[in-house]
Design a protein around this motif. Structure first.
Motif, PDB file in Angstrom:
ATOM      1  N   PHE A  76       0.857  -1.187   0.000  1.00 12.17           N
ATOM      2  CA  PHE A  76       0.000   0.000   0.000  1.00 12.17           C
ATOM      3  C   PHE A  76       0.898   1.242   0.000  1.00 12.17           C
ATOM      4  O   PHE A  76       1.788   1.356   0.837  1.00 12.17           O
ATOM      5  CB  PHE A  76      -0.902   0.015   1.236  1.00 12.17           C
ATOM      6  N   LEU A  78      -4.148   1.602   2.860  1.00 13.19           N
ATOM      7  CA  LEU A  78      -4.400   0.408   3.671  1.00 13.19           C
ATOM      8  C   LEU A  78      -5.786   0.493   4.304  1.00 13.19           C
ATOM      9  O   LEU A  78      -6.558  -0.476   4.278  1.00 13.19           O
ATOM     10  CB  LEU A  78      -3.324   0.271   4.762  1.00 13.19           C
ATOM     11  N   ALA A 116       0.536  -7.197   5.294  1.00 15.12           N
ATOM     12  CA  ALA A 116       0.257  -5.839   4.819  1.00 15.12           C
ATOM     13  C   ALA A 116       1.517  -4.986   4.943  1.00 15.12           C
ATOM     14  O   ALA A 116       2.239  -5.076   5.933  1.00 15.12           O
ATOM     15  CB  ALA A 116      -0.863  -5.219   5.641  1.00 15.12           C
ATOM     16  N   VAL A 161       3.019  -0.945   4.246  1.00 15.44           N
ATOM     17  CA  VAL A 161       2.855   0.456   3.836  1.00 15.44           C
ATOM     18  C   VAL A 161       4.218   0.971   3.397  1.00 15.44           C
ATOM     19  O   VAL A 161       5.201   0.882   4.141  1.00 15.44           O
ATOM     20  CB  VAL A 161       2.274   1.315   4.978  1.00 15.44           C
ATOM     21  N   ALA A 170      -4.207  -3.401   9.857  1.00  9.18           N
ATOM     22  CA  ALA A 170      -3.865  -4.612   9.096  1.00  9.18           C
ATOM     23  C   ALA A 170      -4.656  -5.809   9.622  1.00  9.18           C
ATOM     24  O   ALA A 170      -5.257  -6.573   8.853  1.00  9.18           O
ATOM     25  CB  ALA A 170      -2.364  -4.878   9.194  1.00  9.18           C
TER      26      ALA A 170
END
Lengths: 512, 512
Positions: free
Chosen positions: A167, A173, A186, A188, A215
């Motif tokens: 993301f 996200l 996940a 970022v 997340a």
């Protein structure tokens, strides 16, 4: 320096509005003190009780001399941070190293002639990193440089593995649908922007603090964040995360910037990127941290306190030299210069080396970390705390002073700027709404904050990494910090200025 | 780049003195080739077999055009190192990553139109880092950033612990009496000096290579060396050590510079400093490495070879971007520019991406690493290798060209300097005695070396650390490297100059 606190309104909104002390006229003329700059720190120049003190000089003259003495190379600051970081190394909140460093600091305060030296102990849940590792497992096997984020839970013993979902921002996200990250990791990838005032940190750090929760809410196994730092070394920047319902949601790690780049480039080749992550982090529920408190007792109104803060605890991979060894060194050295003026300042200068600044706690704040413990233990005194400031952005030069609204256009501000401008400090146009995490609870309780903003351009290359070590300190800039603190704190402590805003007072035009 | 080879005499001492090729006059005038700089790399500009080739231009004009095309931003070099390091990451000698990268490189050579692409496989003893850790255990507990030195044996499973014995230099360690280090950890603290030509490395690296043997000889449990690097990051610089009697004597580690500082400061407080070290390093006895070979075949004397080398293997913690991804990228991009000139050069340009440059072997050299394997596999051709050069000092700009004694004051050198000086390259006053580790065995066998010396001021901040990643490459400087290589190699390959010294020829005054 920890994650920036959540935005607050102006301190005015939080002020306790205790009865104003009547503003007294400046009584500089005719004072009997004097200060010999060449003698600062010399044995002959130690005691206010010495027979036949030299004639007293104006606070501005004294502040100027303190400033120049610091600039000439006041060795205490570098000695303090050097000895502290060498003897005790990393000082995680609740650790033996933090405890031993606090004992050492208390003993040093006494040796230096500070008064009312005390250690205030309080309970914390400590977090221990353990070992950790990461690797890309597909499309090729490559090691990753990662650091578990503070308070992150461990992975299973076998580690965990999943495809990375990238993301570009924390908002992206948060826009992912529920369940869309099931079985995934996940990540970022937002880059922190370098700014002089450190604002790039505040903009990026929310992903680190709240990413684990967001997340997990979408089903992710784990959370990765591109390091909130401006360097390009294979060092990951750790930092606090937020507990959600008494726990940090999923194992969470910072990636070094080059590792985040590598995952982005691999993903751009079009094939899934899988990673394996391991952490044996653990918690110590019955740990204790402590604040170390010392004073230069005021000669006329000792109950009025100018509060200076910095923090003793550090992250665990470096030695906490710039975060926050230098903050401590700066305020200790400034207070020592003030202590050694033959006639003490009118008000008390209280130095607090806070414990447990870097870590969050399972329970909401209020006794958790040092700043809250300080307020809890000194609530009855807060109404006579006249001003609070904190040093927690490394050792690079101070370039701006922020003063409370009540004095923005006052003689006090004019005097302060006359003393500070020659060392490169300008006046902030607006009053500070906060001064840092440690004095935050005090400021929220109504103590007016002041700020001596440091150049943060280089700070976030090192912040929260293993690279936070003594060699990163620029001694000339460290001395300039001591100069600014000694001069400004002297002016505030030797005055009778009321720094609290009075309701109904029209805002004043700031000095530019 | 590996530990500098032991000092050698001038290459003249080692020359095979094969029969001199008769020196032929420069035949530039009237040549029919031409080169359209704007079209370099474009499809219309690919084949020497195209109908009605444009008139041939002088080698100097062609070299100048190749130079300028590279300077204008020849994207192949950055693409090569970017794709290589992203897809395969670290490429330790004998590893799957090294093998896969070699296969990828061979396929890319074919796509780019190189000829005689071949992979030459050879056996090596591979070394695998495993996991490792270090900490100070007394007078306080602190983590250390260490990296096992290449080929270092593992510690016992429980690790090993001992008091550190500090030596300011390798000579001081060698002066310690036999048995004086029993039960201790020997540590050499000498700092590497930053120099443009990398000479500081050669001066410091002997401690890393031979320290383990000297430490064991005096009874030490283990050996520590301050990183042979000029940075101040918490990253340790690994590198090869020497086998003694078929084994590396004791577990041996590099300390990051700040960690070496910390141990020195702690020791200066007067108390013993104890450390605990752990490594699970291991060996793979039946591994294989490989050289990847590709040619731009010469149009007139294809048996005469200008040899360009760089190495495919890398240390295991970074991705081998500047050591030696960029070396490969530079020589491949330069050779591709030469390949795309409508009329090939007279001689063959042979590019070799060597395997297993970074590691030493239990048996004495001679088939062990790529440079020796190349000589073993191409011995019959060495007498017609006219010149050899290697790129293995990162991607920062070339500032000096070194040419063999035989041509130091020749028309060839004058032409080369006319083409290279505009891109900031000066002539070396003395002929090179070596050109690098990979072409070292070829040079020892009599092939004249040339050098394009790179600015190494920044190289040893990154060298042999986890920080050796793509982001460290300065693209403009990378292009300048390609420019220098393409121009000089074209001039050599399109000439009939004899670069070998002839016995009895008086040394010529070099160009300044």
């Amino acid at each position: 320096m920890r994650a920036a606190s959540l935005p607050r309104n102006s301190w005015v909104d939080h002020a306790l509005h205790t009865p104003d002390a009547r503003r007294r006229r400046h009584r500089a003329i005719g004072c009997l003190l004097s200060l010999n700059a060449a003698a600062i720190g010399a044995p002959a120049f130690v005691s206010a009780a010495a027979p036949a003190p030299p004639p007293r000089e104006s606070p501005e003259v004294v502040a100027t001399r303190l400033r120049d003495a610091a600039l000439a190379g006041h060795t205490l600051a570098y000695e303090w941070v050097g000895e502290l970081t060498t003897r005790f190394g990393p000082r995680p909140a609740g650790s033996t190293n933090e405890h031993q460093a606090a004992e050492w600091a208390a003993a040093r305060f006494r040796e230096l002639g500070f008064e009312n030296v005390a250690v205030q102990s309080f309970p914390v849940t400590a977090w221990v990193r353990g070992t950790e590792s990461g690797e890309i497992t597909s499309p090729s096997v490559q090691p990753l440089v990662i650091a578990a984020l503070g308070e992150s839970p461990p992975t299973p013993l076998a580690g965990l593995e999943g495809e990375v979902a990238l993301f570009p921002s924390f908002d992206a996200l948060k826009a992912a649908p529920p369940g869309s990250l099931a079985g995934k990791v996940a990540m970022v990838t937002r880059r922190m922007v370098r700014t002089q005032d450190g604002a790039g940190y505040g903009a990026a750090v929310v992903a680190r603090a709240d990413g684990p929760g967001e997340a997990e809410r979408r089903g992710a196994l784990a959370f990765l964040v591109r390091s909130v730092g401006t360097d390009s070394h294979r060092l990951a920047h750790t930092g606090a995360t937020r507990y959600v319902g008494g726990r940090v949601p999923v194992p969470s790690f910072a990636l070094s910037n080059p590792d985040a780049d590598q995952i982005e480039r691999l993903a751009s080749l079009g094939k899934p990127v899988r990673v394996r992550l391991f952490s044996s982090a653990s918690y110590v529920q019955d740990a204790r941290s402590q604040n170390v408190i010392a004073e230069v007792r005021g000669r006329e109104r000792p109950e009025e306190i100018v509060l200076l803060g910095a923090h003793m605890d550090s992250w665990d991979q470096g030695t906490g030299a710039i975060d926050d060894g230098t903050g401590m060194a700066i305020i200790v050295a400034a207070a020592k210069l003030i202590r050694d003026v033959p006639h003490r300042p009118r008000r008390t200068v209280r130095v607090v080396l806070f414990g447990s600044e870097e870590v969050t706690q399972p329970a909401p704040p209020g006794g958790a970390f040092g700043g809250h413990a300080y307020v809890d233990g000194h609530r009855s005194e807060l109404s006579t705390h006249v001003l609070a400031g904190e040093s927690d952005t490394g050792a690079d030069r101070v370039y701006r002073v922020g003063l409370p609204q009540a004095v923005l256009a006052s003689d006090f501000a004019r005097t302060a700027l006359r003393v500070l401008m020659p060392v490169g400090v300008i006046g902030a146009a607006y009053p500070p709404t906060e001064a840092g995490t440690d004095v935050g609870p005090s400021v929220e309780a109504g103590v007016p904050p002041f700020t001596l903003s440091q150049d943060a351009s280089r700070y976030f290359e090192i912040h929260h990494t293993a690279d936070d070590t003594l060699d990163k300190i620029d001694r000339a800039q460290l001395d300039q910090n001591v100069a600014a603190w000694a001069a400004l704190v002297w002016l505030a402590a030797d005055s009778d200025v009321d720094f609290r805003a009075r309701p109904g007072t029209a805002p004043q035009e700031p000095l530019r």
